[in-house]
Design a protein around this motif. Structure first.
Motif, PDB file in Angstrom:
ATOM      1  N   GLN A 175      47.787  11.317  84.510  1.00  0.00           N
ATOM      2  CA  GLN A 175      47.646  12.641  83.880  1.00  0.00           C
ATOM      3  C   GLN A 175      46.218  13.178  83.976  1.00  0.00           C
ATOM      4  OE1 GLN A 175      48.354  13.129  79.746  1.00  0.00           O
ATOM      5  NE2 GLN A 175      47.394  11.211  79.132  1.00  0.00           N
ATOM      6  N   ASN A 180      39.692   3.242  79.969  1.00  0.00           N
ATOM      7  CA  ASN A 180      39.273   2.530  78.752  1.00  0.00           C
ATOM      8  C   ASN A 180      39.544   1.031  78.788  1.00  0.00           C
ATOM      9  OD1 ASN A 180      38.094   4.433  76.994  1.00  0.00           O
ATOM     10  ND2 ASN A 180      40.098   5.399  76.716  1.00  0.00           N
ATOM     11  N   GLU A 232      45.586   4.586  94.303  1.00  0.00           N
ATOM     12  CA  GLU A 232      46.676   4.360  93.334  1.00  0.00           C
ATOM     13  C   GLU A 232      47.286   2.975  93.560  1.00  0.00           C
ATOM     14  OE1 GLU A 232      48.306   4.846  90.773  1.00  0.00           O
ATOM     15  OE2 GLU A 232      47.650   6.778  90.035  1.00  0.00           O
TER      16      GLU A 232
END
Ligand SMILES: NC(=O)C1=CN([C@@H]2O[C@H](COP(=O)(O)OP(=O)(O)OC[C@H]3O[C@@H](n4cnc5c(N)ncnc54)[C@H](O)[C@@H]3O)[C@@H](O)[C@H]2O)C=CC1
Ligand SMILES: O=C([O-])CC(=O)C(=O)O
Length: 331
Positions: free
Chosen positions: A18, A134, A45
């Motif tokens: 996103q 993160n 990816e």
């Protein structure tokens, strides 16, 4: 007209996610590096998301961006980072409701060592790395530790979203424009322990704390609102921040390359040189200026006891995260 020769090579990981979707079109339109700089995008990816990345690449083609010199898609980090001038490390699992960012350490930490090694092996000499995935600070630390041949100051972590959130809160509270607010700082970790610091901030040249004149609001509303905004977005949207995160990544790199305005600074997670008692080597957020394509920690700020305690608490969390990734064998 096709983009000129010698584009800047920008590698984006997690390109089908996103944030990737909110980021790539802005990079290709010139908002990352400026309206005169052609870019060649390299999308990294995982194999199962390659098809979605191809769809995004098709849409990039369909925008006919004059500055977009090319788009490659990879599932191999070494190939994706070969020749990279800018590396945006976004690809990682986001947290969901009820998780703290530290809970992602074992899930995501393993991604960043191999990517750091791939950057070390083949990125351009001037590579600049921004880690968004993160826990961003410690992932940047892991990547940097695997890239011994790249100057450590080329590895950064994103706290610009926190900085922008803090600007927005102060502007709303005081009825001022974000442009009037200067010298606000985010210290420490991109987590709930971060310290959004108004003690040096100004609003239209006046001390921000004097304009706000409400210490209770600063301590009990402003700081927790900024520090917990990520969780509030997850709660409201059912998914973590994406467009605002992409916007902050654009701001971070744009500032890094083009510089901070005179008299102001921004916030970024950078490798500590020991300033302000933050152990050297940790990737911690500081107030920074940018000139000549390099961030410099703003020197010599006076810290009162409240600020000192807040910074120490967030840095203690970064030390714990470093110990955790050592225990997991990630560095
Ligand atoms: N530093 C900050 O201020 C912020 C950080 N984040 C973090 O950014 C990260 C990405 O968020 P979203 O785009 O929302 O997640 P997402 O789940 O929509 O997309 C992540 C993408 O990364 C890909 N990916 C996973 N492992 C990969 C690998 N090894 N190499 C390349 N790609 C890989 C996935 O296939 C997926 O397409 C999360 O960790 C999130 O917590 C999000 C908002 C703000
Ligand atoms: O909170 C999250 O998990 C995503 C993030 O880092 C943010 O929005 O600041």
């Amino acid at each position: 007209m096709p983009a000129a020769a010698n584009p800047v090579h920008v590698t984006v990981t997690g390109a089908a996610g996103q944030i990737g979707y909110a980021l790539l079109f802005r990079i290709a339109s010139g908002q990352l590096l400026g309206p005169d700089t052609p870019v060649h995008l390299h999308l990294l990816e995982v194999p199962q998301a390659l098809k979605a990345a191809e769809g995004t690449a098709m849409e990039l083609d369909d925008c006919a961006f004059p500055l977009l010199a090319g788009v490659d898609i990879h599932d191999d980090a070494t190939a994706a980072f070969a020749g990279a001038n800018v590396a945006l490390l976004v690809g990682a699992r986001p947290r969901t409701a009820g998780m703290e960012r530290g809970d992602l350490l074992s899930a995501n930490g393993g991604i960043f060592g191999p990517q750091g090694a791939a950057i070390n092996a083949g990125a351009a000499d001037d590579v600049r790395v921004l880690v968004v995935g993160n826990p961003a600070n410690t992932n940047a630390y892991i990547a940097q530790q695997h890239a011994p041949d790249v100057p450590a100051d080329r590895f950064t972590a994103m706290t610009r979203l926190d900085h922008n959130r803090a600007l927005a809160q102060v502007a709303a509270r005081t009825g001022s424009s974000v442009d009037d607010i200067a010298r606000l700082a985010i210290w420490g970790n991109h987590s709930a322990t971060q310290y959004p610091d108004l003690s040096h901030a100004t609003i239209a040249g006046r001390p921000a704390l004097e304009v706000i004149d409400d210490e209770g609001w600063v301590h009990e509303t402003f700081i927790p609102t900024v520090a917990k905004r990520g969780a509030a977005i997850i709660e409201a949207r059912g998914a973590s921040s994406a467009a605002s995160a992409a916007n902050a990544a654009i701001d971070h790199v744009h500032t890094w390359v083009h510089g901070t305005p005179a008299g102001d600074w921004t916030s970024a997670g950078v490798v500590s040189d020991g300033s302000y008692g933050v152990p050297a080597g940790l990737v911690a957020s500081f107030p920074v200026t940018a000139t000549g394509g390099a961030f410099t920690i703003v020197p010599g700020l006076e810290l009162d006891a409240f600020s000192r305690a807040r910074i120490d608490a967030s840095v203690a969390e970064l030390v714990e995260e470093r110990e955790a990734v050592r225990a997991l064998g990630l560095v």
